[in-house]
Design a protein around this motif. Structure first.
Motif, PDB file in Angstrom:
ATOM      1  N   LEU A 129       0.763  -1.115   0.165  1.00 51.26           N
ATOM      2  CA  LEU A 129       0.051  -0.014   0.176  1.00 51.26           C
ATOM      3  C   LEU A 129       0.963   1.299   0.060  1.00 51.26           C
ATOM      4  O   LEU A 129       1.477   1.465   0.859  1.00 51.26           O
ATOM      5  CB  LEU A 129      -0.765  -0.069   1.163  1.00 51.26           C
ATOM      6  N   PRO A 130       0.825   2.277  -1.002  1.00 46.50           N
ATOM      7  CA  PRO A 130       1.437   3.284  -0.843  1.00 46.50           C
ATOM      8  C   PRO A 130       1.255   4.226   0.405  1.00 46.50           C
ATOM      9  O   PRO A 130      -0.017   4.482   0.493  1.00 46.50           O
ATOM     10  CB  PRO A 130       1.299   3.929  -2.297  1.00 46.50           C
ATOM     11  N   LEU A 131       2.153   4.647   1.018  1.00 49.80           N
ATOM     12  CA  LEU A 131       1.931   5.467   2.128  1.00 49.80           C
ATOM     13  C   LEU A 131       2.971   6.572   2.159  1.00 49.80           C
ATOM     14  O   LEU A 131       4.133   6.757   1.594  1.00 49.80           O
ATOM     15  CB  LEU A 131       1.911   4.681   3.325  1.00 49.80           C
ATOM     16  N   ILE A 132       2.770   7.708   2.920  1.00 47.80           N
ATOM     17  CA  ILE A 132       3.688   8.843   3.160  1.00 47.80           C
ATOM     18  C   ILE A 132       4.692   8.111   3.896  1.00 47.80           C
ATOM     19  O   ILE A 132       4.350   7.966   4.986  1.00 47.80           O
ATOM     20  CB  ILE A 132       3.029   9.872   3.526  1.00 47.80           C
ATOM     21  N   PRO A 133       6.101   8.365   3.809  1.00 49.12           N
ATOM     22  CA  PRO A 133       7.060   8.045   4.386  1.00 49.12           C
ATOM     23  C   PRO A 133       7.794   8.880   5.337  1.00 49.12           C
ATOM     24  O   PRO A 133       8.489   8.535   6.197  1.00 49.12           O
ATOM     25  CB  PRO A 133       8.264   7.416   3.489  1.00 49.12           C
ATOM     26  N   ALA A 134       7.254   9.918   5.153  1.00 55.01           N
ATOM     27  CA  ALA A 134       7.904  11.190   5.902  1.00 55.01           C
ATOM     28  C   ALA A 134       9.536  11.084   5.720  1.00 55.01           C
ATOM     29  O   ALA A 134      10.010  10.598   4.736  1.00 55.01           O
ATOM     30  CB  ALA A 134       7.745  11.333   7.182  1.00 55.01           C
ATOM     31  N   SER A 135      10.394  11.187   6.901  1.00 53.83           N
ATOM     32  CA  SER A 135      11.644  11.348   6.821  1.00 53.83           C
ATOM     33  C   SER A 135      12.316   9.850   6.608  1.00 53.83           C
ATOM     34  O   SER A 135      13.584   9.699   6.347  1.00 53.83           O
ATOM     35  CB  SER A 135      12.311  11.993   7.969  1.00 53.83           C
ATOM     36  N   ASN A 136      11.418   9.017   6.633  1.00 56.24           N
ATOM     37  CA  ASN A 136      12.097   7.584   6.293  1.00 56.24           C
ATOM     38  C   ASN A 136      12.492   7.553   4.875  1.00 56.24           C
ATOM     39  O   ASN A 136      13.407   6.649   4.411  1.00 56.24           O
ATOM     40  CB  ASN A 136      10.868   6.423   6.296  1.00 56.24           C
ATOM     41  N   LEU A 137      11.997   8.442   4.183  1.00 57.93           N
ATOM     42  CA  LEU A 137      12.484   8.628   2.663  1.00 57.93           C
ATOM     43  C   LEU A 137      14.008   8.827   2.540  1.00 57.93           C
ATOM     44  O   LEU A 137      14.786   8.666   1.872  1.00 57.93           O
ATOM     45  CB  LEU A 137      11.839   9.709   1.870  1.00 57.93           C
ATOM     46  N   LYS A 138      14.593   9.450   3.687  1.00 57.78           N
ATOM     47  CA  LYS A 138      16.106   9.837   3.819  1.00 57.78           C
ATOM     48  C   LYS A 138      16.695   8.626   3.494  1.00 57.78           C
ATOM     49  O   LYS A 138      18.065   8.594   3.001  1.00 57.78           O
ATOM     50  CB  LYS A 138      16.511  10.529   4.943  1.00 57.78           C
ATOM     51  N   ALA A 139      16.267   7.502   4.163  1.00 56.71           N
ATOM     52  CA  ALA A 139      16.828   6.157   4.096  1.00 56.71           C
ATOM     53  C   ALA A 139      17.151   5.718   2.872  1.00 56.71           C
ATOM     54  O   ALA A 139      18.128   5.309   2.336  1.00 56.71           O
ATOM     55  CB  ALA A 139      16.293   5.012   5.028  1.00 56.71           C
ATOM     56  N   LEU A 140      16.158   5.967   1.899  1.00 54.86           N
ATOM     57  CA  LEU A 140      16.206   5.655   0.475  1.00 54.86           C
ATOM     58  C   LEU A 140      17.310   6.562  -0.308  1.00 54.86           C
ATOM     59  O   LEU A 140      18.064   5.989  -1.166  1.00 54.86           O
ATOM     60  CB  LEU A 140      14.813   5.788  -0.134  1.00 54.86           C
ATOM     61  N   THR A 141      17.068   7.804  -0.137  1.00 51.50           N
ATOM     62  CA  THR A 141      18.035   8.916  -0.720  1.00 51.50           C
ATOM     63  C   THR A 141      19.428   8.476  -0.429  1.00 51.50           C
ATOM     64  O   THR A 141      20.352   8.647  -1.287  1.00 51.50           O
ATOM     65  CB  THR A 141      17.557  10.351  -0.333  1.00 51.50           C
ATOM     66  N   THR A 142      19.689   8.265   0.869  1.00 54.49           N
ATOM     67  CA  THR A 142      21.068   8.113   1.296  1.00 54.49           C
ATOM     68  C   THR A 142      21.747   6.631   0.727  1.00 54.49           C
ATOM     69  O   THR A 142      22.768   6.765   0.349  1.00 54.49           O
ATOM     70  CB  THR A 142      21.253   8.199   2.861  1.00 54.49           C
ATOM     71  N   ALA A 143      21.015   5.901   0.309  1.00 57.59           N
ATOM     72  CA  ALA A 143      21.240   4.485  -0.101  1.00 57.59           C
ATOM     73  C   ALA A 143      21.666   4.743  -1.371  1.00 57.59           C
ATOM     74  O   ALA A 143      22.706   4.033  -1.920  1.00 57.59           O
ATOM     75  CB  ALA A 143      20.120   3.553   0.304  1.00 57.59           C
ATOM     76  N   ALA A 144      20.684   5.345  -2.150  1.00 53.83           N
ATOM     77  CA  ALA A 144      21.195   5.783  -3.623  1.00 53.83           C
ATOM     78  C   ALA A 144      22.557   6.372  -3.745  1.00 53.83           C
ATOM     79  O   ALA A 144      23.251   5.978  -4.739  1.00 53.83           O
ATOM     80  CB  ALA A 144      20.036   6.195  -4.360  1.00 53.83           C
ATOM     81  N   ALA A 145      22.816   7.348  -2.881  1.00 52.53           N
ATOM     82  CA  ALA A 145      23.822   8.051  -3.056  1.00 52.53           C
ATOM     83  C   ALA A 145      25.056   7.645  -2.785  1.00 52.53           C
ATOM     84  O   ALA A 145      26.075   7.667  -3.519  1.00 52.53           O
ATOM     85  CB  ALA A 145      23.720   9.228  -2.002  1.00 52.53           C
ATOM     86  N   ILE A 146      25.070   6.706  -1.744  1.00 48.53           N
ATOM     87  CA  ILE A 146      26.387   5.895  -1.486  1.00 48.53           C
ATOM     88  C   ILE A 146      26.668   4.934  -2.528  1.00 48.53           C
ATOM     89  O   ILE A 146      27.831   4.805  -2.963  1.00 48.53           O
ATOM     90  CB  ILE A 146      26.404   5.422  -0.023  1.00 48.53           C
ATOM     91  N   ASP A 147      25.726   4.267  -2.958  1.00 49.35           N
ATOM     92  CA  ASP A 147      25.949   3.329  -4.207  1.00 49.35           C
ATOM     93  C   ASP A 147      26.316   3.795  -5.259  1.00 49.35           C
ATOM     94  O   ASP A 147      27.184   3.162  -6.135  1.00 49.35           O
ATOM     95  CB  ASP A 147      24.645   2.451  -4.191  1.00 49.35           C
TER      96      ASP A 147
END
Length: 540
Positions: free
Chosen positions: A92-110
């Motif tokens: 179910l698509p839901l609003i992640p709030a700052s949990n999105l930062k975990a995704l952004t930082t993962a993409a950045a380091i990779d």
């Protein structure tokens, strides 16, 4: 700026190195937690009864929370990220709030790599009798951020703006430079959209202190400043100083200092890049206030040019580079101001600084759209949310392949916007994939907050029984949304990734946090119960 949507491609490759998770997270736990780390990963699969018990516990916790179960999505995955231990509304698509930062930082380091660093350079160009200095921004969100100096862990090779100007002026004077015709700030590495255009959450928070400051190609002090307001009792106060020392200008002053009257003092933005207005009454003769800096580049140009002039290098004019200006060429003046990627990851995940995540998104866009070492000039494609989101979506397609279920919508990189959407399944699988990556597991997990430690989890899990497990987690909150996602690791190296996304809370944020912590406790207990079997299986 459009919201970017993600649909996984079925043809993509398998996730990288997933089955090496235990070995690398065990090494991380051994370096960050007390107690021994198991050098040999356990190759066990959770027993059906244990999995069933955990799923039942979590279901019961959700019902007992009195929250709307239809607006709560969660996924809990085992060490390999392949077996679902418990799930509900997982796609179910839901609003992640700052949990999105975990995704952004993962993409950045990779995508950018472990050795990546933001590097801000001062370039000296001599063309006949004309001398130009160009400060080429790298989009570094941490540059001169005073908060970083108080953090544990890695940080940049800089301290304050004045210290940098001291170093640069010393190098220039030693090279015989006494006059500069023009000082230029070049921030073209990023576009000129400081906040997502039209986003109501960003607009509503833009003037609320330093929470929703914009991101530019040159950021100074995380685009925030501390103003010291001072005055005599019975007289008007004024701006006595600023740190960083931006050249603020009082465009309107109706404030008073009266110790016997009510405190009503406030600061708003006036005309121009550094215009501020003060009004109301100040009950003290001196006070400090934090303000966002919405146009840091022209202010930085004036600030640094005047700083060099005061140190014996006369600067005639200063400006911000235009789109058509040629790339800066010449001699790099030392020092180059460098911030390692670990600092920015830590700021985004442990301290949840929005500007850090937004800078990573735009830097990913610049990296993705500019092959090789294309110089920052007229042909350079400035990093943007649009190109950054495209880069992240392509990265996710390759990383999660067919195991990714559900969609992802991106409006920013920090999670401030309520237009962002993610699924618990996608978030948990992404975390498991990163934790199992031998290249990045240690650095990535170390960027997260831990219970009772520095950052956003300092006051959480106070009474939780975690059975000696190490918890690495990202919290998140915006109005009526509270989320917690992360990885929990046992001392033997077993790990579980989870994501709990709670929306439509109707003010029940405390209940959502209690539910999230109870779920993590249940995971810890499950890992503890499996410990004897895991130890036996690991022995030769």
């Amino acid at each position: 700026m459009p919201v970017r949507e993600f649909t996984p491609h079925r043809e993509s490759t398998e996730p990288l190195h997933r089955r090496l998770l235990c070995l690398f997270v065990a090494a991380l736990v051994g370096s960050t937690a007390s107690g021994p780390a198991c050098a040999t990963p356990a190759a066990t699969t959770p027993q059906a009864a244990t999995r069933s018990d955990l799923a039942s516990e979590v279901r019961a916790a959700v019902l007992a929370s009195k929250l709307n179960p239809g607006a709560i999505g969660y996924t809990i995955l085992d060490c390999h990220g392949e077996t679902v231990l418990a799930a509900s509304n997982a796609t179910l698509p839901l609003i992640p709030a700052s949990n999105l930062k975990a995704l952004t930082t993962a993409a950045a380091i990779d995508m950018l790599g472990e050795r990546f660093a933001f590097e801000t350079r001062l370039v000296l160009t001599r063309n006949g009798d004309r001398t130009t200095l160009t400060l080429v921004g790298s989009g570094d969100p941490a540059l001169f951020d005073p908060e970083v100096l108080g953090w544990s862990g890695p940080r940049g090779n800089w301290t304050t703006v004045d210290a940098a100007i001291d170093a640069w002026s010393g190098a220039l004077l030693a090279a015989g430079v006494r006059r500069v015709d023009e000082f230029v700030v070049d921030g073209r590495i990023f576009d000129n959209e400081p906040i997502p255009t039209g986003d109501r959450k960003w607009i509503a928070n833009r003037d609320a202190g330093t929470y929703a400051v914009g991101v530019w190609g040159l950021n100074i002090g995380a685009n925030a400043a501390t103003l010291r307001i001072a005055g005599r009792d019975g007289a008007k106060p004024s701006v006595a100083s600023a740190e960083p020392p931006f050249p603020f200008t009082l465009t309107r002053n109706t404030a008073t200092v009266n110790r016997r009257a009510k405190e009503t003092f406030s600061i708003t933005y006036g005309d121009g890049a550094g215009g501020v207005e003060i009004k109301g009454n100040l009950r003290r003769t001196s006070a400090e206030y934090a303000v966002g800096v919405h146009q840091p580049m022209p202010l930085a140009a004036e600030m640094i040019a005047k700083g060099l002039s005061s140190r014996g290098i006369a600067v005639t004019a200063w400006t911000v580079a235009s789109a058509s200006d040629p790339a800066a060429t010449g001699v790099t003046v030392q020092p180059v101001l460098s911030t390692p990627i670990e600092t920015v990851l830590y700021g985004a995940n442990t301290h949840s600084k929005n500007i850090y995540a937004e800078a990573l998104v735009k830097r990913l866009g610049a990296h993705w759209t500019n092959p090789g070492d294309r110089p920052i000039g007229p042909q350079y494609r400035s990093g943007s949310w649009s190109s950054g989101h495209d880069a992240i979506l392509e990265w996710l397609t390759k990383r999660l392949s067919t195991e990714c279920k559900g969609g992802l919508c991106l409006a920013d990189g920090s999670g401030l916007s309520d237009r962002n959407q993610v699924t618990a399944d996608l978030m948990a699988r992404m975390l498991a994939s990163m934790a199992s990556d031998p290249r990045h597991a240690r650095t990535y997990l170390a960027s997260f907050a831990r219970p009772s430690g520095e950052g956003t989890l300092e006051k959480r899990f106070k009474d939780a029984e975690l059975h000696g497990m190490s918890v690495f987690a990202k919290s998140g909150y915006i109005n009526d949304v509270s989320c917690l996602s992360g990885v929990i690791v046992s001392r033997s190296g077993e790990a579980v990734a989870w994501s709990v996304l709670c929306n439509d809370l109707g003010g029940k944020v405390r209940e959502a946090k209690a539910l999230q912590e109870k779920i993590v406790e249940s995971i810890a207990r499950t890992l503890a119960d499996r410990a004897p079997a895991t130890t036996a299986a690991a022995q030769p």
